[in-house]
Motif scaffolding. Sequence first.
Motif, mmCIF file in Angstrom:
data_model
loop_
_atom_site.group_PDB
_atom_site.id
_atom_site.type_symbol
_atom_site.label_atom_id
_atom_site.label_comp_id
_atom_site.label_asym_id
_atom_site.label_seq_id
_atom_site.Cartn_x
_atom_site.Cartn_y
_atom_site.Cartn_z
ATOM 1 N N ALA A 321 -7.389 -34.021 -37.526
ATOM 2 C CA ALA A 321 -7.874 -33.317 -38.718
ATOM 3 C C ALA A 321 -6.744 -33.005 -39.691
ATOM 4 O O ALA A 321 -6.922 -32.209 -40.611
ATOM 5 N N ARG A 322 -5.575 -33.663 -39.509
ATOM 6 C CA ARG A 322 -4.415 -33.325 -40.350
ATOM 7 C C ARG A 322 -4.659 -33.580 -41.831
ATOM 8 O O ARG A 322 -4.040 -32.943 -42.682
ATOM 9 N N THR A 323 -5.568 -34.512 -42.151
ATOM 10 C CA THR A 323 -5.814 -34.840 -43.561
ATOM 11 C C THR A 323 -7.008 -34.075 -44.133
ATOM 12 O O THR A 323 -7.415 -34.330 -45.269
ATOM 13 N N THR A 324 -7.580 -33.163 -43.368
ATOM 14 C CA THR A 324 -8.739 -32.387 -43.833
ATOM 15 C C THR A 324 -8.353 -30.926 -43.985
ATOM 16 O O THR A 324 -7.347 -30.473 -43.414
ATOM 17 N N PRO A 325 -9.114 -30.154 -44.751
ATOM 18 C CA PRO A 325 -8.838 -28.715 -44.844
ATOM 19 C C PRO A 325 -8.972 -28.055 -43.469
ATOM 20 O O PRO A 325 -9.671 -28.559 -42.582
ATOM 21 N N PRO A 326 -8.320 -26.918 -43.264
ATOM 22 C CA PRO A 326 -8.401 -26.225 -41.973
ATOM 23 C C PRO A 326 -9.850 -25.895 -41.604
ATOM 24 O O PRO A 326 -10.645 -25.472 -42.448
ATOM 25 N N HIS A 327 -10.171 -26.097 -40.340
ATOM 26 C CA HIS A 327 -11.517 -25.787 -39.854
ATOM 27 C C HIS A 327 -11.498 -25.723 -38.332
ATOM 28 O O HIS A 327 -10.576 -26.221 -37.682
ATOM 29 N N LEU A 328 -12.522 -25.114 -37.785
ATOM 30 C CA LEU A 328 -12.743 -25.129 -36.335
ATOM 31 C C LEU A 328 -13.787 -26.180 -36.012
ATOM 32 O O LEU A 328 -14.884 -26.169 -36.576
ATOM 33 N N HIS A 329 -13.437 -27.107 -35.114
ATOM 34 C CA HIS A 329 -14.464 -27.964 -34.512
ATOM 35 C C HIS A 329 -14.969 -27.221 -33.284
ATOM 36 O O HIS A 329 -14.214 -26.929 -32.358
ATOM 37 N N PHE A 330 -16.265 -26.914 -33.291
ATOM 38 C CA PHE A 330 -16.865 -26.127 -32.211
ATOM 39 C C PHE A 330 -17.901 -26.981 -31.496
ATOM 40 O O PHE A 330 -18.814 -27.536 -32.128
ATOM 41 N N GLY A 331 -17.760 -27.102 -30.179
ATOM 42 C CA GLY A 331 -18.678 -27.926 -29.411
ATOM 43 C C GLY A 331 -19.199 -27.215 -28.177
ATOM 44 O O GLY A 331 -18.596 -26.250 -27.686
ATOM 45 N N ALA A 332 -20.333 -27.690 -27.682
ATOM 46 C CA ALA A 332 -20.935 -27.160 -26.461
ATOM 47 C C ALA A 332 -21.404 -28.342 -25.619
ATOM 48 O O ALA A 332 -21.951 -29.321 -26.152
ATOM 49 N N TYR A 333 -21.208 -28.230 -24.314
ATOM 50 C CA TYR A 333 -21.528 -29.328 -23.401
ATOM 51 C C TYR A 333 -22.320 -28.794 -22.217
ATOM 52 O O TYR A 333 -21.959 -27.778 -21.615
ATOM 53 N N ARG A 334 -23.396 -29.491 -21.925
ATOM 54 C CA ARG A 334 -24.202 -29.188 -20.749
ATOM 55 C C ARG A 334 -24.804 -30.509 -20.274
ATOM 56 O O ARG A 334 -25.778 -30.985 -20.848
ATOM 57 N N ARG A 335 -24.180 -31.103 -19.286
ATOM 58 C CA ARG A 335 -24.517 -32.467 -18.875
ATOM 59 C C ARG A 335 -24.443 -33.399 -20.088
ATOM 60 O O ARG A 335 -25.347 -34.190 -20.351
#
Length: 435
Positions: A321-335
């Motif tokens: 994400a170095r070329t994008t504005p600051p942000h949080l990538h938020f993920g959730a995993y369940r199987r």
Amino acid sequence: MDRHAEAKLRYEQLKTALADDRKVRKKTSRARIIGLVVVGAWVIVPAASWRVDVESARQPEFFRTPTPHEAHLLSLPRGAAEGAANAREWEAASLRAIDFPLSPGSAYQEIGLFPPAPSQALGLRLRIPRGQRLHLDVRMEDGDRLPLFVDLYRAAPDSLLGGEAGDTRRPAFLVGEAMEAGGWVFDSPETGQYVVRLQPREGDGGRFGISARVGAPWQFPVAGAGEIDIGSVFGDSRDGGRREHHGVDIFMPRGTPVLAAAAGRVTSVDTTDIGGRVVWQREAEGRHAIYYAHLDRALVRDGQQLEAGDTVGLVGNTGNARTTPPHLHFGAYRRGAVDPWDLILPIPPQAPEVVVDLGGLGANGNVSEEGVRLRRGPSTRGSILGELDTESSFRVMGGAGEWYRVVFQGGMSGFLHSRYVVLATPGGTQPSNQQ
């Protein structure tokens, strides 16, 4: 006595305890009540054809332990015994609260009063979409430590307040507890109407506070952010269509705190080519792995226990994400990856602070002018139960925002805006001429 015999005995005890209620309700199992009128001290309920199926609604499963509320009911005197009239009044109040609950909306806060006599109960009807959570907090005020029975019911789709008039059934019991203070959550398995009932033990009374909010089960994971700050969603194309985006991107300035979305244990703090500085967390309930990526800094360590809202790190744009504005990538995993949108949105709303004069709780009152509207919820969006005249008499039993919750003789209740309420005690709210 074996398990089956014990369950049969409990069932027979409950049948006996509810005999008086059934005798009355079987005679009026179908009734037509037309209109709603509030005259003097009496309230007549809205037009509907209704049927109360007492047997199916109140019979417990053979092997279910009685709830604290049911156990207390079984302990009360019956028949001609001393105190039996008070017991019947307590039981009637408990049934009225689930048959005719108020509808406060998705966020409600009240400071109220349960008088020692006559017995009262508070019923709140809430719509909870599938996958969303009811956050309920209950406390006693002024140092009182008496327990409150808190019970949750699922209303049938054809129930009295849920839609078209027709045959209706009492809401089905889900869970019940006795609480002095604290909270619990309920995750809705399906979209529907639910009823929360609060009631003290027979003969007990005191001030209480309740907060009920409906929203996402997790906290939004970036401080000060919301839905408007999500710039990329689950399933968006990545790498020219070669893969899909497995999360949501929440754009906020560099250094904004990233918050734990749920309670749980940190399982990994790492640096990767794609995610940059990342943190993995295992949800305390064990259902999901939670992923925070592109952090400027991680502020937790492996194995650390987190509570929802604890700071995990700071928003950045590390990794790919170095070329994008600051942000949080938020993920959730369940199987596998799941869309986290419904886990963090909508953010549970905050109910208005209680600002009415609480010195008049328990006092009798009247309205200041003709035609004041009694509503089912504490806002002008609440459905209208009826219009009061100046002879209407009620008792003020709670405050919610700028509204009073009032109870009429016979136990029916609703909300009145405080500007129209004239209390019988000094220091009460003074009416104005604005509606």
